[in-house]
Design an enzyme around this catalytic site. Sequence first.
Site, mmCIF file in Angstrom:
data_model
loop_
_atom_site.group_PDB
_atom_site.id
_atom_site.type_symbol
_atom_site.label_atom_id
_atom_site.label_comp_id
_atom_site.label_asym_id
_atom_site.label_seq_id
_atom_site.Cartn_x
_atom_site.Cartn_y
_atom_site.Cartn_z
ATOM 1 C CD GLU A 187 33.656 30.675 57.686
ATOM 2 O OE1 GLU A 187 34.846 30.471 57.999
ATOM 3 O OE2 GLU A 187 33.291 31.658 57.023
ATOM 4 C CE1 TYR A 233 33.784 31.084 49.024
ATOM 5 C CE2 TYR A 233 35.764 29.777 49.433
ATOM 6 C CZ TYR A 233 34.926 30.817 49.778
ATOM 7 O OH TYR A 233 35.231 31.609 50.861
ATOM 8 N NE ARG A 234 30.440 27.550 39.378
ATOM 9 C CZ ARG A 234 29.699 28.603 39.043
ATOM 10 N NH1 ARG A 234 28.541 28.821 39.632
ATOM 11 N NH2 ARG A 234 30.107 29.437 38.105
ATOM 12 C CD1 TRP A 277 38.504 32.632 44.657
ATOM 13 C CD2 TRP A 277 38.944 31.115 46.250
ATOM 14 N NE1 TRP A 277 39.831 32.365 44.613
ATOM 15 C CE2 TRP A 277 40.136 31.439 45.581
ATOM 16 C CE3 TRP A 277 38.979 30.193 47.302
ATOM 17 C CZ2 TRP A 277 41.353 30.845 45.918
ATOM 18 C CZ3 TRP A 277 40.179 29.616 47.629
ATOM 19 C CH2 TRP A 277 41.343 29.945 46.942
ATOM 20 C CG ASN A 279 36.817 31.756 55.136
ATOM 21 O OD1 ASN A 279 36.106 32.384 55.913
ATOM 22 N ND2 ASN A 279 36.381 31.342 53.948
ATOM 23 C CG ASP A 313 24.866 29.794 39.967
ATOM 24 O OD1 ASP A 313 24.384 29.578 41.099
ATOM 25 O OD2 ASP A 313 26.074 29.975 39.764
HETATM 26 C C1 FMN Z 1 25.047 25.281 47.096
HETATM 27 C C2 FMN Z 1 25.867 26.520 47.222
HETATM 28 C C3 FMN Z 1 26.853 26.810 46.297
HETATM 29 C C4 FMN Z 1 27.621 27.960 46.397
HETATM 30 N N1 FMN Z 1 28.578 28.198 45.458
HETATM 31 C C5 FMN Z 1 29.358 29.296 45.575
HETATM 32 C C6 FMN Z 1 30.384 29.539 44.639
HETATM 33 O O1 FMN Z 1 30.602 28.789 43.699
HETATM 34 N N2 FMN Z 1 31.147 30.649 44.813
HETATM 35 C C7 FMN Z 1 30.954 31.520 45.853
HETATM 36 O O2 FMN Z 1 31.694 32.496 45.973
HETATM 37 N N3 FMN Z 1 29.954 31.314 46.741
HETATM 38 C C8 FMN Z 1 29.161 30.229 46.635
HETATM 39 N N4 FMN Z 1 28.178 30.010 47.543
HETATM 40 C C9 FMN Z 1 27.945 30.987 48.618
HETATM 41 C C10 FMN Z 1 29.015 30.936 49.682
HETATM 42 O O3 FMN Z 1 29.158 29.641 50.186
HETATM 43 C C11 FMN Z 1 28.668 31.896 50.819
HETATM 44 O O4 FMN Z 1 28.682 33.201 50.288
HETATM 45 C C12 FMN Z 1 29.620 31.797 52.014
HETATM 46 O O5 FMN Z 1 29.230 32.727 52.991
HETATM 47 C C13 FMN Z 1 31.048 32.073 51.616
HETATM 48 O O6 FMN Z 1 31.882 31.967 52.747
HETATM 49 P P1 FMN Z 1 32.898 33.128 53.116
HETATM 50 O O7 FMN Z 1 32.050 34.257 53.638
HETATM 51 O O8 FMN Z 1 33.763 32.542 54.166
HETATM 52 O O9 FMN Z 1 33.628 33.497 51.872
HETATM 53 C C14 FMN Z 1 27.396 28.858 47.456
HETATM 54 C C15 FMN Z 1 26.413 28.572 48.399
HETATM 55 C C16 FMN Z 1 25.646 27.419 48.286
HETATM 56 C C17 FMN Z 1 24.594 27.147 49.306
HETATM 57 MN MN MN Z 2 34.241 33.311 56.100
#
Ligand code: FMN
Ligand code: MN
Length: 485
Positions: A237, A177-178, A191, A173, A286
């Site tokens: 991805e 996630y920040r 996450w 995956n 945020d």
């Molecule tokens: C700039 C930016 C920052 C993000 N920060 C977070 C974060 O800190 N934690 C989180 O869970 N998702 C965050 N997201 C959203 C996730 O990247 C998004 O939900 C993504 O689909 C997660 O991937 P996954 O489905 O494989 O878990 C962020 C998105 C963007 C565009």
């Molecule tokens: Mn995913």
Amino acid sequence: MKKPYKNLREFIDALDRAGELIRITKQVDPELEITEITDRVSKMRDGGKALFFEKVRGSKIPVLINAFGSYRRMAMAMGEATIDDAAKKISELLAIKGVPKDFRGRTRLLGKLFNLSKIPPRLVASGPCQEIVLKDDFRLSDLPILKCWPHDGGRFITLPLVFTKDPETGERNVGVYRLHVYDDRTTGMHWQTQKDGAIHSEKVRRHGQKLEVAVVIGADPATVFSGVVPLPYGLDELFFSGFLRNAPVELVKCKTIDLEVPAESEIVLEGTVDPNDLRPEGPFGDHTGVYTPVELFPAFHIQCITMRKNPVYLTTIVGKPPMEDYYMGKAIEKTFLPILKKQIPELVDMNFPMEGTFNNAVILSIDKNYPHQAKKVAHAVWGLGQLSFTKVVILVDKSVDVHDLSAVALAVFNNIDPRRDLFFVEGPVDTLNHASPERDFGSKVGIDATSKWKAEGYTRVWPEEIKMDQATREKVDEIWKELGI
Ligand SMILES: Cc1cc2nc3c(=O)[nH]c(=O)nc-3n(C[C@H](O)[C@H](O)[C@H](O)COP(=O)(O)O)c2cc1C
Ligand SMILES: [Mn+2]
């Protein structure tokens, strides 16, 4: 077919050539100053330009920000002229016959289609992301990591690609996630509860183990974008990225953990997350326009950093919209509409209004064929991946342009009988939803602003929408110039 960007620097060159990038030579401060500059640029018409800060106080590494922050740059990142072209490419993929009707079948088939198109990632022997390998002598403070807003809990890595594997299936995956920087070798791992990385973490927690994690800062733009795309669990991805690029993402093995990362990455952090080592994360300004409060998230322990000889630090800021992530979200809205239509066939169009920050509000227009169909669509939304977090789901007839918020308001304010047309459910919500009474759980509302039918218990005659007839409009077109208006 266009040649895909091999890496971030080829994308930077392309942005430069397209007049989409400004190089800034004056020294700037990664604490607050880059945010204030970028925020002003993001609020310019069409998202302004990408910014390349060559001199950042406290670091030798330059900063790229707002690289995805316009419709045009977002389309370029996806390798297309417009976002609609990218959506069309996905529609064409879905038009391949033999698509099963059920969702699980579709998910599997999507994986298969991506596979068939020969775009799975490919392992290579070496790559520039490991030109420099630092096992002991590294410090996160050497990177130009931003402190974004005055009351943030520290510096945050805001656009990291977090690579993990499902400990049971080995499926990869990638998620953005920040990372809250705690010290030179440790960060938070934000996450959110229902995200794929968190699911991997929960799986190792049950076995009392740690999870190996690789974090990529800066990669080719399709790969960066794929990290924010809400693909179904289990779908890699990097297949999506390979599909957008029409070329596989080349991977190298990490130096200290059993994971692979894009060979052309700028900076890679290798380490582990111990799901039981929970620490306060935040506050962080945020995209909801407020600071997310301090909550517990696991810590990420970094054991090795690899990078190019002259890396670029890719980052972004979030805050009151529109910001760079607004354009990423709109690209997802457009490219996922054809996929969603396969699952919700009555769906005509969809708009995530900017102020709803993607998780909190969606407007859907539907082609209503049977009574109470709007409610069925809302419940479908509440059952689908990250869409299920949507707090406010507004349903309108297909005659309403969902992107015209005034037209939507006219339909909602005038078409609803609140007691009949508002309906509530409860379930998991976005971790960022600060309004819900508890973390990750809250209520959601559906607003059925479609016209009501007799079969739906509406016994009066639903009024007809006012429209001028075509003949009169043509007549007035003809005489318009003579009217002196
Ligand atoms: C700039 C930016 C920052 C993000 N920060 C977070 C974060 O800190 N934690 C989180 O869970 N998702 C965050 N997201 C959203 C996730 O990247 C998004 O939900 C993504 O689909 C997660 O991937 P996954 O489905 O494989 O878990 C962020 C998105 C963007 C565009
Ligand atoms: Mn995913």
